[in-house]
Scaffold this active site. Structure first.
Site, mmCIF file in Angstrom:
data_model
loop_
_atom_site.group_PDB
_atom_site.id
_atom_site.type_symbol
_atom_site.label_atom_id
_atom_site.label_comp_id
_atom_site.label_asym_id
_atom_site.label_seq_id
_atom_site.Cartn_x
_atom_site.Cartn_y
_atom_site.Cartn_z
ATOM 1 N N HIS A 1 47.682 87.785 56.868
ATOM 2 C CA HIS A 1 47.680 86.889 58.385
ATOM 3 C C HIS A 1 49.418 86.768 58.462
ATOM 4 C CE1 HIS A 1 46.334 84.164 61.406
ATOM 5 N NE2 HIS A 1 47.627 83.466 61.100
ATOM 6 N N GLY B 1 44.867 81.676 63.374
ATOM 7 C CA GLY B 1 43.934 82.349 64.387
ATOM 8 C C GLY B 1 44.749 83.415 65.047
ATOM 9 N N LEU C 1 38.096 80.336 58.569
ATOM 10 C CA LEU C 1 39.245 81.342 59.147
ATOM 11 C C LEU C 1 40.570 80.841 58.766
ATOM 12 C CD1 LEU C 1 39.623 83.752 60.907
ATOM 13 C CD2 LEU C 1 40.278 82.350 62.889
ATOM 14 N N ASP C 2 41.168 82.067 58.129
ATOM 15 C CA ASP C 2 42.605 81.754 57.584
ATOM 16 C C ASP C 2 42.812 80.598 56.439
ATOM 17 O OD1 ASP C 2 43.167 83.977 58.974
ATOM 18 O OD2 ASP C 2 43.732 82.767 60.803
ATOM 19 N N ALA C 3 41.813 80.002 56.010
ATOM 20 C CA ALA C 3 41.705 78.822 55.186
ATOM 21 C C ALA C 3 41.767 79.058 53.670
ATOM 22 C CB ALA C 3 41.005 77.871 55.760
#
Lengths: 283, 283, 283, 283
Positions: free
Chosen positions: A191, A200, A226-228
């Site tokens: 990311h 995001g 998401l992205d976690a």
């Protein structure tokens, strides 16, 4: 040949003594030992690797013996990896080449004990790079309507090719739940921000808008949120007021590729343990 | 003696030529020039410092002349700072000494062109440090009920002492709107995270819980929205799975004090321009 | 189209005003301006770039006009670079691929305004990489006896191909004086240490032997004295007692490729000024 | 209460099992374990700390028992440190306050398990700082002629005060051989460069002259050869062509104090092992 044992279990006295005794008494030679006790969660974590050329227990029985003798006793969650087994890795990519080139350059130089049998994309743009390295390139265009069936097809392709883990090299599609379930803690994403900041889309624009003085990149395992997912590796670079969003994107590219490749290397070396949405990354 | 001119205005051709001509023709000698054009917002920013020992325009008329001749023409927002003027700085502190010591050690060593006439706190704990450096220490305990009147008293104290700007050296109270309005872009805070990640209380615990691999500190000007003001300076340090929340707090202390002191130094040197909730920090 | 002017000269009042006037009055539009005064050597340095689409002076006469009007007056050393001119770059490589891949990946992605018409090596090993990117690969094996004549042949090849500058991507041969003389401040090398520490061969082994806690990489222009030319860019990475020489070499690879590519980018962008064996690198 | 065992010996199978068995069987509770095998020198290194509140072997006999049972068997070099013993540290300083303040601020905040009974200097300049913290300050002016006798007097002072180790906080005198012999691997120095670059006097000027793009600081144990002792900790900061020698000195100050204090902390925590002029620094 060596075998690597990765394990975690509730912390109790005697674990290290027991395991190193087990290896030593059976004529194994320890070449790597790292352990870490999480005193907050009371979890004992260990990575131990030993040479089994003269090990008294046959290779195919080590898991049985270890499981019976110690894993039950200590309530261990463990995995064994033999050095003659090459993990099979798939790369997912969209339209940017920097992470893809970095992964393939290392692969081509023989830096990693890994096979890369295929590359998957939602766009045809990177086919020429796959061709340069002689790796099959499969295009699955994604729309709102076909997402589910395309992922089904992709999953089939992955299974047919015995893919062990997936690397998202700036793959700009959200991974569906079925694929995540099929590859738990086996999908590595990069990311382009310093998570948890700027989750995001468009993190460089968001970083610019906020006026930060440092930007970052984060590699992590993909989970449903998401992205976690569990963070593997992060790095940052200084920026200044002179840097416009496109400068951030350019400076970030070098971060992204290095941070992603580091995570892939740690994964291939079996140096990552995951629990409670966090990683233990052995050095 | 020198004068420093800080300005921003809509970008147009000829500004640099006009200003450097103005200085050169009046026998000033430029010792520092840095400019930056924000092409996104079309804003021209400049910091220029020149020696006025032989400047033809008297010190007290420079502002008038410059304003009349150029500021109107270019629609400039500008400020002049003379090197013989020492800014007066107040420190706010709560119970931790590391930032306070770092600020006062630099002050004591004469590193900064600044006066520190007083230290304010909501607790008596740091009085012994203030005493060591011979600086008056004022305690204003804050409760839910007395916050407004205590801030009124504090504001009065600041005005009586002609305080130019405030440094929050881990002052664990939210600054009220009236004080922010009285000191716009003149209250420097240190937040113990890499903003915008981990806004608010307990950022180290939050960083631990998220499992990040790098922690940070951020100095910024205080605005009405918590931890959302213009960022001046940020830095980070690597951590690992071995670091518990208290380790993060310990490692973070060194970041906090250095990042705060850097911001204070830039502010004292008049090297920071603020617009659109972002900073231009000249080197 | 833009033109970039790089210059240095003795510092005197009025230079910036004169140059920006020259551009503005002739209908040029400045898109980049950075200057730096070296107060130790009293040298004024500047990089200024302006759009010449509506410039009143014809492109081919700008150099004449500027030279006559200002360069003589201020005793300037200056160069002009037009944005429609693509510099031609040769890569020299030996047996390692990481820097080569990094350069070619950026080239292939169109990140740089440059042509790479050829790759030169003293070994055949990297031919497959050159082939992947479709770039001619010339092998000049070097021995003690043939070094001079091989360099003569290489120089001829470079001239035939109108090579503007050379990038040594871990080329493990000392460059001869004639080639250095032919390409002054136009040969960029990557040295795998933090110069001036660990000059010469085997810097990772030397770093290991000394027990340093950080290793580095340095890109610099090649001069007659080994590893002593003007430094362009440096970076470092932390190591620990756990890292053996081969680990240093592996960790160093990422540094080397990034630090070399940054230097190449700055060179291509005409952002480097050299004097007194040091560089001014504009951001 | 805990005891910390630091040891190194030739690597052989069974050491970890033996030691952890020894602790576990005698009702000790391991709270820290880190080991490192130097495969180049074949040396096993370990730091292990355990709670001895219920340990079956009395505190004063642990060394005897461990020595008899294991140290001979494995040819170990070992040390035991009990947590109720506060090491006594002397600070040597000359004319600069930044490292001194940083050490004393941590001491004053109770961050370190250490006593600082005295400060020694060759100049009277820092007496006011010592006074602020209430620590006796002894001045021993050094000339060519009196160096030997002054060091004799200093050594006597150190012995009278049972000093365990010495911290040179920018003490600008070369330490004599007798003092080094009296405090082997117990004198911590901060050198204001990235060793081995810029050994000796005026490293910032030397760094400026060479045109490096990063400067550093190095903490190390003092040995007979100048700036050549085992390195404990290093850090760096980016600089640019804009930084003059005085800017390097200013930027370097923050590095120096942090790098020195980190080394002192590691020393106090008994996390440093020295052999072959290198350190193992446990995290």
């Amino acid at each position: 040949m060596t075998v690597t044992l990765l394990l975690h279990c509730p912390d109790r006295p005697g674990i290290i003594a027991d395991i190193t005794n087990f290896i030593t008494e059976n004529c194994g030679n320890v070449v790597y030992l790292a352990q870490f006790v999480d005193h907050v969660e009371n979890v004992f974590n260990m990575r131990i690797e030993w040479n089994i050329d003269e090990f008294l227990i046959p290779k195919e029985k080590i898991s049985d013996y270890f499981g019976t003798l110690y894993a039950k006793k200590y309530d261990m969650n463990f995995r064994l990896y033999f050095s003659d087994n090459k993990p099979r890795m798939a790369i997912f990519v969209s339209k940017m080449s920097h992470c893809l080139f970095d992964l393939l350059a290392r692969y081509s130089a023989g830096e990693w004990n890994v096979e890369i049998p295929l590359i998957v994309s939602n766009h045809p743009d990177m086919k020429h790079v796959a061709d340069m390295f002689g790796i099959p390139y499969y295009v699955y265009p994604i729309t709102k309507d076909n997402k589910l069936e395309q992922e089904t097809a992709m999953l089939e392709l992955l299974k047919e090719n015995n893919i062990d883990f997936i690397v998202l090299a700036r793959y700009m599609q959200i991974i569906g739940d079925r694929m995540i379930a099929a590859y738990p803690n086996k999908i590595i994403n990069i990311h382009h921000s310093f998570l948890p900041a700027f989750v995001g889309a468009k993190p460089y624009q968001a970083a610019f808008d906020r006026g930060v003085k440092i930007i970052g990149a984060t590699s992590h395992y993909v989970t449903a949120e998401l992205d976690a997912g569990p963070i593997i590796c992060q790095d940052v670079v200084r920026i200044s007021h002179k840097d416009m969003p496109k400068d951030l994107a350019n400076k970030g590219k070098d971060l992204e590729k290095i941070v992603l490749s580091h995570a892939v290397q740690k994964h291939i070396e079996h140096k990552i343990l995951v629990y409670k949405n966090k990683t233990v990354v052995f050095s």
